[in-house]
Design a protein around this motif. Structure first.
Motif, PDB file in Angstrom:
ATOM      1  N   ALA A 152      39.596  47.769  61.678  1.00  0.00           N
ATOM      2  CA  ALA A 152      40.686  47.279  62.536  1.00  0.00           C
ATOM      3  C   ALA A 152      41.154  45.905  62.086  1.00  0.00           C
ATOM      4  O   ALA A 152      40.348  45.030  61.781  1.00  0.00           O
ATOM      5  N   GLU A 153      42.476  45.749  62.053  1.00  0.00           N
ATOM      6  CA  GLU A 153      43.065  44.463  61.689  1.00  0.00           C
ATOM      7  C   GLU A 153      43.708  43.783  62.886  1.00  0.00           C
ATOM      8  O   GLU A 153      44.215  42.672  62.767  1.00  0.00           O
ATOM      9  N   GLY A 154      43.710  44.451  64.025  1.00  0.00           N
ATOM     10  CA  GLY A 154      44.301  43.881  65.223  1.00  0.00           C
ATOM     11  C   GLY A 154      44.245  44.885  66.357  1.00  0.00           C
ATOM     12  O   GLY A 154      43.773  46.015  66.189  1.00  0.00           O
ATOM     13  N   PRO A 155      44.731  44.494  67.542  1.00  0.00           N
ATOM     14  CA  PRO A 155      44.695  45.357  68.715  1.00  0.00           C
ATOM     15  C   PRO A 155      45.399  46.695  68.524  1.00  0.00           C
ATOM     16  O   PRO A 155      45.050  47.687  69.163  1.00  0.00           O
ATOM     17  N   GLU A 156      46.362  46.740  67.618  1.00  0.00           N
ATOM     18  CA  GLU A 156      47.091  47.992  67.389  1.00  0.00           C
ATOM     19  C   GLU A 156      46.210  49.085  66.785  1.00  0.00           C
ATOM     20  O   GLU A 156      46.557  50.261  66.827  1.00  0.00           O
ATOM     21  N   HIS A 157      45.049  48.712  66.257  1.00  0.00           N
ATOM     22  CA  HIS A 157      44.126  49.687  65.675  1.00  0.00           C
ATOM     23  C   HIS A 157      43.037  50.128  66.655  1.00  0.00           C
ATOM     24  O   HIS A 157      42.197  50.952  66.312  1.00  0.00           O
ATOM     25  N   VAL A 158      43.040  49.568  67.848  1.00  0.00           N
ATOM     26  CA  VAL A 158      42.070  49.939  68.877  1.00  0.00           C
ATOM     27  C   VAL A 158      42.555  51.206  69.567  1.00  0.00           C
ATOM     28  O   VAL A 158      43.744  51.352  69.864  1.00  0.00           O
ATOM     29  N   GLU A 159      41.633  52.121  69.801  1.00  0.00           N
ATOM     30  CA  GLU A 159      41.954  53.375  70.482  1.00  0.00           C
ATOM     31  C   GLU A 159      41.348  53.359  71.880  1.00  0.00           C
ATOM     32  O   GLU A 159      40.187  53.001  72.050  1.00  0.00           O
ATOM     33  N   VAL A 160      42.135  53.721  72.876  1.00  0.00           N
ATOM     34  CA  VAL A 160      41.605  53.907  74.223  1.00  0.00           C
ATOM     35  C   VAL A 160      41.104  55.348  74.293  1.00  0.00           C
ATOM     36  O   VAL A 160      41.890  56.290  74.182  1.00  0.00           O
ATOM     37  N   VAL A 161      39.791  55.504  74.440  1.00  0.00           N
ATOM     38  CA  VAL A 161      39.175  56.826  74.480  1.00  0.00           C
ATOM     39  C   VAL A 161      39.442  57.481  75.829  1.00  0.00           C
ATOM     40  O   VAL A 161      39.836  58.641  75.908  1.00  0.00           O
ATOM     41  N   THR A 162      39.232  56.725  76.898  1.00  0.00           N
ATOM     42  CA  THR A 162      39.464  57.223  78.255  1.00  0.00           C
ATOM     43  C   THR A 162      39.487  56.024  79.200  1.00  0.00           C
ATOM     44  O   THR A 162      39.210  54.897  78.796  1.00  0.00           O
ATOM     45  N   ARG A 163      39.785  56.290  80.442  1.00  0.00           N
ATOM     46  CA  ARG A 163      39.704  55.242  81.459  1.00  0.00           C
ATOM     47  C   ARG A 163      39.236  55.854  82.768  1.00  0.00           C
ATOM     48  O   ARG A 163      39.440  57.044  83.021  1.00  0.00           O
ATOM     49  N   ALA A 164      38.607  55.014  83.578  1.00  0.00           N
ATOM     50  CA  ALA A 164      38.176  55.437  84.910  1.00  0.00           C
ATOM     51  C   ALA A 164      39.364  55.276  85.850  1.00  0.00           C
ATOM     52  O   ALA A 164      39.925  54.192  85.964  1.00  0.00           O
ATOM     53  N   GLU A 165      39.733  56.353  86.489  1.00  0.00           N
ATOM     54  CA  GLU A 165      40.881  56.325  87.391  1.00  0.00           C
ATOM     55  C   GLU A 165      40.570  55.607  88.695  1.00  0.00           C
ATOM     56  O   GLU A 165      41.459  55.071  89.336  1.00  0.00           O
ATOM     57  N   ASP A 166      39.278  55.616  89.095  1.00  0.00           N
ATOM     58  CA  ASP A 166      38.856  54.936  90.318  1.00  0.00           C
ATOM     59  C   ASP A 166      37.351  54.688  90.230  1.00  0.00           C
ATOM     60  O   ASP A 166      36.707  55.070  89.247  1.00  0.00           O
ATOM     61  N   SER A 167      36.791  54.078  91.231  1.00  0.00           N
ATOM     62  CA  SER A 167      35.360  53.731  91.231  1.00  0.00           C
ATOM     63  C   SER A 167      34.466  54.955  91.103  1.00  0.00           C
ATOM     64  O   SER A 167      33.418  54.895  90.452  1.00  0.00           O
ATOM     65  N   GLU A 168      34.865  56.047  91.709  1.00  0.00           N
ATOM     66  CA  GLU A 168      34.058  57.262  91.646  1.00  0.00           C
ATOM     67  C   GLU A 168      34.029  57.855  90.231  1.00  0.00           C
ATOM     68  O   GLU A 168      33.113  58.580  89.867  1.00  0.00           O
ATOM     69  N   ASP A 169      35.033  57.549  89.432  1.00  0.00           N
ATOM     70  CA  ASP A 169      35.139  58.065  88.066  1.00  0.00           C
ATOM     71  C   ASP A 169      34.373  57.203  87.055  1.00  0.00           C
ATOM     72  O   ASP A 169      34.135  57.633  85.930  1.00  0.00           O
ATOM     73  N   PHE A 170      33.971  56.009  87.453  1.00  0.00           N
ATOM     74  CA  PHE A 170      33.301  55.092  86.525  1.00  0.00           C
ATOM     75  C   PHE A 170      32.028  55.675  85.902  1.00  0.00           C
ATOM     76  O   PHE A 170      31.825  55.513  84.691  1.00  0.00           O
ATOM     77  N   PRO A 171      31.149  56.352  86.638  1.00  0.00           N
ATOM     78  CA  PRO A 171      29.933  56.900  86.008  1.00  0.00           C
ATOM     79  C   PRO A 171      30.230  57.830  84.830  1.00  0.00           C
ATOM     80  O   PRO A 171      29.513  57.825  83.828  1.00  0.00           O
ATOM     81  N   ARG A 172      31.288  58.600  84.905  1.00  0.00           N
ATOM     82  CA  ARG A 172      31.674  59.484  83.799  1.00  0.00           C
ATOM     83  C   ARG A 172      32.022  58.668  82.552  1.00  0.00           C
ATOM     84  O   ARG A 172      31.559  58.951  81.454  1.00  0.00           O
ATOM     85  N   VAL A 173      32.808  57.619  82.749  1.00  0.00           N
ATOM     86  CA  VAL A 173      33.231  56.776  81.630  1.00  0.00           C
ATOM     87  C   VAL A 173      32.036  56.026  81.055  1.00  0.00           C
ATOM     88  O   VAL A 173      31.880  55.927  79.833  1.00  0.00           O
ATOM     89  N   PHE A 174      31.170  55.533  81.917  1.00  0.00           N
ATOM     90  CA  PHE A 174      29.991  54.801  81.440  1.00  0.00           C
ATOM     91  C   PHE A 174      29.059  55.725  80.657  1.00  0.00           C
ATOM     92  O   PHE A 174      28.519  55.329  79.618  1.00  0.00           O
ATOM     93  N   LYS A 175      28.902  56.947  81.109  1.00  0.00           N
ATOM     94  CA  LYS A 175      28.053  57.921  80.394  1.00  0.00           C
ATOM     95  C   LYS A 175      28.622  58.192  79.001  1.00  0.00           C
ATOM     96  O   LYS A 175      27.889  58.244  78.008  1.00  0.00           O
ATOM     97  N   GLU A 176      29.924  58.362  78.909  1.00  0.00           N
ATOM     98  CA  GLU A 176      30.564  58.590  77.612  1.00  0.00           C
ATOM     99  C   GLU A 176      30.378  57.372  76.701  1.00  0.00           C
ATOM    100  O   GLU A 176      30.112  57.511  75.500  1.00  0.00           O
ATOM    101  N   TYR A 177      30.505  56.188  77.273  1.00  0.00           N
ATOM    102  CA  TYR A 177      30.284  54.938  76.536  1.00  0.00           C
ATOM    103  C   TYR A 177      28.872  54.905  75.943  1.00  0.00           C
ATOM    104  O   TYR A 177      28.684  54.633  74.763  1.00  0.00           O
ATOM    105  N   GLU A 178      27.881  55.226  76.745  1.00  0.00           N
ATOM    106  CA  GLU A 178      26.490  55.240  76.288  1.00  0.00           C
ATOM    107  C   GLU A 178      26.286  56.272  75.180  1.00  0.00           C
ATOM    108  O   GLU A 178      25.586  56.014  74.207  1.00  0.00           O
ATOM    109  N   GLU A 179      26.875  57.442  75.328  1.00  0.00           N
ATOM    110  CA  GLU A 179      26.731  58.496  74.321  1.00  0.00           C
ATOM    111  C   GLU A 179      27.374  58.097  72.995  1.00  0.00           C
ATOM    112  O   GLU A 179      26.797  58.321  71.927  1.00  0.00           O
ATOM    113  N   LEU A 180      28.543  57.494  73.046  1.00  0.00           N
ATOM    114  CA  LEU A 180      29.242  57.103  71.827  1.00  0.00           C
ATOM    115  C   LEU A 180      28.511  55.986  71.072  1.00  0.00           C
ATOM    116  O   LEU A 180      28.583  55.922  69.851  1.00  0.00           O
ATOM    117  N   ARG A 181      27.819  55.129  71.801  1.00  0.00           N
ATOM    118  CA  ARG A 181      27.092  54.024  71.162  1.00  0.00           C
ATOM    119  C   ARG A 181      25.684  54.410  70.734  1.00  0.00           C
ATOM    120  O   ARG A 181      25.021  53.662  70.034  1.00  0.00           O
TER     121      ARG A 181
END
Length: 116
Positions: free
Chosen positions: A17-46
């Protein structure tokens, strides 16, 4: 001050990456209840970047993943790149020192102005 809705964005910043334009948004949490899904994906990807002691090691990472809380996708990309920049440099420097990686050396020189 005007209220601005915030979301958790899971962002992927490639080592090239040479700047923010090379960053990809994989997903986002739509609300607080959706956060565990996003956090789990984050842990798996790392997970590939953990050493035998289960400690995250930036030098083992193929891409930098981060969770960013902000209002827009554009802001998320900017913040993710800013947070990842030092980790990218560390990873690339390690690749040059350990493996003589010419591609990593080129990125360090051209993008960050660092001669290895």
């Amino acid at each position: 001050m005007q209220y601005k809705q915030q979301f958790f964005y899971l962002c992927k910043t490639p080592l090239s990456a040479e700047g923010p334009e090379h960053v990809e948004v994989v997903t986002r949490a739509e609300d607080s209840e959706d956060f565990p899904r996003v956090f789990k994906e984050y842990e798996e990807l790392r997970s590939h970047a953990f050493n035998e002691d289960k400690i995250y090691s930036v030098v083992r990472a193929d891409d930098i993943y981060d969770l960013v809380r902000t209002g827009t996708e554009k802001e998320a990309k900017e913040e993710a790149y800013e947070k990842a920049e030092q980790e990218i440099i560390t990873n690339l420097q390690h690749r040059v020192m350990q493996d003589g990686d010419a591609n990593a050396k080129g990125i360090l020189k051209e993008v960050y102005g660092i001669e290895e």
